[in-house]
Design an enzyme around this catalytic site. Structure first.
Site, PDB file in Angstrom:
ATOM      1  N   ALA A  81      -4.136   0.137  -4.366  1.00 13.35           N
ATOM      2  CA  ALA A  81      -3.310   1.252  -4.844  1.00 13.35           C
ATOM      3  C   ALA A  81      -3.750   2.544  -4.174  1.00 13.35           C
ATOM      4  O   ALA A  81      -4.919   2.928  -4.253  1.00 13.35           O
ATOM      5  CB  ALA A  81      -3.429   1.377  -6.360  1.00 13.35           C
ATOM      6  N   GLU A 135      -8.032   5.198   9.709  1.00 15.03           N
ATOM      7  CA  GLU A 135      -7.836   6.637   9.876  1.00 15.03           C
ATOM      8  C   GLU A 135      -9.028   7.455   9.370  1.00 15.03           C
ATOM      9  O   GLU A 135      -9.161   8.642   9.700  1.00 15.03           O
ATOM     10  CB  GLU A 135      -6.549   7.085   9.198  1.00 15.03           C
ATOM     11  CG  GLU A 135      -5.311   6.492   9.858  1.00 15.03           C
ATOM     12  CD  GLU A 135      -4.017   7.141   9.396  1.00 15.03           C
ATOM     13  OE1 GLU A 135      -3.989   8.369   9.242  1.00 15.03           O
ATOM     14  OE2 GLU A 135      -3.039   6.405   9.194  1.00 15.03           O
ATOM     15  N   LYS A 163      -9.024   8.919   1.607  1.00 10.79           N
ATOM     16  CA  LYS A 163      -9.461   7.524   1.744  1.00 10.79           C
ATOM     17  C   LYS A 163     -10.937   7.454   2.128  1.00 10.79           C
ATOM     18  O   LYS A 163     -11.671   6.581   1.650  1.00 10.79           O
ATOM     19  CB  LYS A 163      -8.605   6.795   2.784  1.00 10.79           C
ATOM     20  CG  LYS A 163      -7.183   6.512   2.321  1.00 10.79           C
ATOM     21  CD  LYS A 163      -7.117   5.599   1.103  1.00 10.79           C
ATOM     22  CE  LYS A 163      -7.546   4.183   1.428  1.00 10.79           C
ATOM     23  NZ  LYS A 163      -7.368   3.284   0.247  1.00 10.79           N
ATOM     24  N   LEU A 199       7.106   4.300  10.613  1.00 13.51           N
ATOM     25  CA  LEU A 199       7.671   4.352  11.952  1.00 13.51           C
ATOM     26  C   LEU A 199       8.598   3.186  12.283  1.00 13.51           C
ATOM     27  O   LEU A 199       9.755   3.396  12.660  1.00 13.51           O
ATOM     28  CB  LEU A 199       6.533   4.414  12.988  1.00 13.51           C
ATOM     29  CG  LEU A 199       6.986   4.366  14.458  1.00 13.51           C
ATOM     30  CD1 LEU A 199       7.756   5.628  14.824  1.00 13.51           C
ATOM     31  CD2 LEU A 199       5.803   4.167  15.393  1.00 13.51           C
ATOM     32  N   ASP A 292       5.185  17.893  17.142  1.00  6.84           N
ATOM     33  CA  ASP A 292       4.116  16.983  16.744  1.00  6.84           C
ATOM     34  C   ASP A 292       3.579  17.329  15.354  1.00  6.84           C
ATOM     35  O   ASP A 292       3.680  18.468  14.888  1.00  6.84           O
ATOM     36  CB  ASP A 292       2.975  17.034  17.758  1.00  6.84           C
ATOM     37  CG  ASP A 292       2.175  15.745  17.803  1.00  6.84           C
ATOM     38  OD1 ASP A 292       2.428  14.857  16.972  1.00  6.84           O
ATOM     39  OD2 ASP A 292       1.297  15.630  18.672  1.00  6.84           O
TER      40      ASP A 292
END
Length: 356
Positions: A81, A135, A163, A199, A292
């Site tokens: 989650a 990431e 995270k 994406l 960007d």
């Protein structure tokens, strides 16, 4: 085993549940708040199984977590989650802090309390598996560099920072309290049931409707693409074979520039759907370069040698086979993504919430 999966109505969580129900005799408890990206229709093929149950619970709600643990007595927690969209985290970081940090802390404490109460044998077998992202490492400098399990953390966005924070909390609960944890960090996932803001599904569905295909910057950002069903197999491998306290990086060995991913999708749609929307000669003509993203990482790439050598996991899908399966799935499951795009899945979700 009985496996408690948080975020089981999401993209990766639902893939894990489908894998477990279809390929093992284990039981699943799906714990999900059902935010915008939570879709129980992604579990339609397995939700009738006697080995599947669902609990609509927010991981920040400690009393509800305690109730679920006491009711279901899980052997394993797989924590998926999370709020996970980078653009949304830049626009509104607060919910990412709440869910990904506070929610993980609350789940850790509920898990620790439950684990501490178990009899010795069950206590020794219990596992808390935290599923994270590559990431957290930021981006890579050299063209040959790879993320390993020892790469220092350098998150770039509110999402990746939240995270990274959750990863640190999990390691601290292992070090301070002995909670038997496992951590995995994965590369970019793709495949069936992916929410259309991401994406690959965004490009497929926009192309089918003749809409622009927005690509950030010049599209040269590089990602390592992992087919979601390969990831589900890897996660199950980690809870059954992984070593407590260890981290495993999971990658697909498919480094591609974003623009090359979009070109591949356009080529596959030329093959599968040659009859285009009116006024479109080639799908690639829809590609539009846009400003960007702030702080956009340039390159991610995973070194997955540890999980390959220690746990004997390797991805089954190449980029080409996985992309073909993905495009074919979206072409064959228009009812699923149409209900996401028109919001009907969400209205029914709200109906479920109203009945609680």
């Amino acid at each position: 085993m009985k496996i408690l999966i948080t975020g089981g109505a999401g993209f990766i969580g639902s893939a894990v549940i489908r894998h477990v129900i279809e390929n093992t005799q284990d039981r699943i408890v799906n714990l999900d708040k059902l935010t915008y990206a939570g879709n129980l229709e992604s579990l339609a093929d397995v939700s009738d199984s006697a080995r599947y149950s669902f609990e609509q619970v927010d991981i920040c709600n400690r009393s509800e977590l305690d109730r679920v643990f006491n009711k279901h007595n899980p052997d394993v927690v797989m924590h998926l989650a999370a709020e996970s969209h980078v653009d949304r985290s830049i626009d509104g970081p607060a919910i990412f802090i709440e869910t990904n940090i506070v929610g993980t802390y609350t789940l850790l404490e509920a898990s620790r309390s439950y684990w501490s109460s178990l009899a010795a044998e069950k206590k020794a077998a219990f596992r808390f598996h935290h599923i994270s992202t590559d990431e957290v490492y930021g981006d890579l400098e050299g063209p040959e560099d790879l993320f390993t399990e020892e790469t220092p953390y350098a998150p770039s966005s509110p999402y990746s920072a939240s995270k990274a924070s959750s990863d640190h909390l999990v390691r601290a609960w292992f070090r301070s309290y002995g909670l038997p944890v496992l951590i995995t960090n994965c590369s970019n996932n793709y495949g069936p049931y992916h929410f259309p803001e991401k994406l690959i599904p965004l490009m497929i569905l926009n192309a089918l409707e003749g809409k622009p295909l927005p690509v950030y910057g010049n599209g040269t950002q590089i990602r390592d693409w992992l087919y979601v069903e390969d990831h589900a197999r890897a996660l199950y491998t980690v809870i059954t074979k992984g070593y407590v306290g260890e981290t495993y990086n999971i990658g697909g060995h498919n480094e591609k520039q974003n623009i090359d991913v979009v070109h591949t999708l356009c080529e596959l749609l030329e093959e599968y759907v040659p009859n285009k929307p009116e006024g479109i000669n080639f799908y690639k003509d829809l590609i539009t370069f846009v400003a960007d993203r702030p702080g956009h990482d340039v390159r991610y790439a995973i070194d997955a040698i540890k999980i390959e050598k220690e746990l004997n996991w390797v991805p089954k899908e190449t980029f080409d086979t996985g992309m073909r399966k993905t495009v074919q799935w979206y072409l064959s499951n228009e009812s699923w993504w149409n209900r996401v795009l028109n919001g009907s899945y969400s209205r029914e979700r709200l109906g479920i919430e109203g009945k609680k």
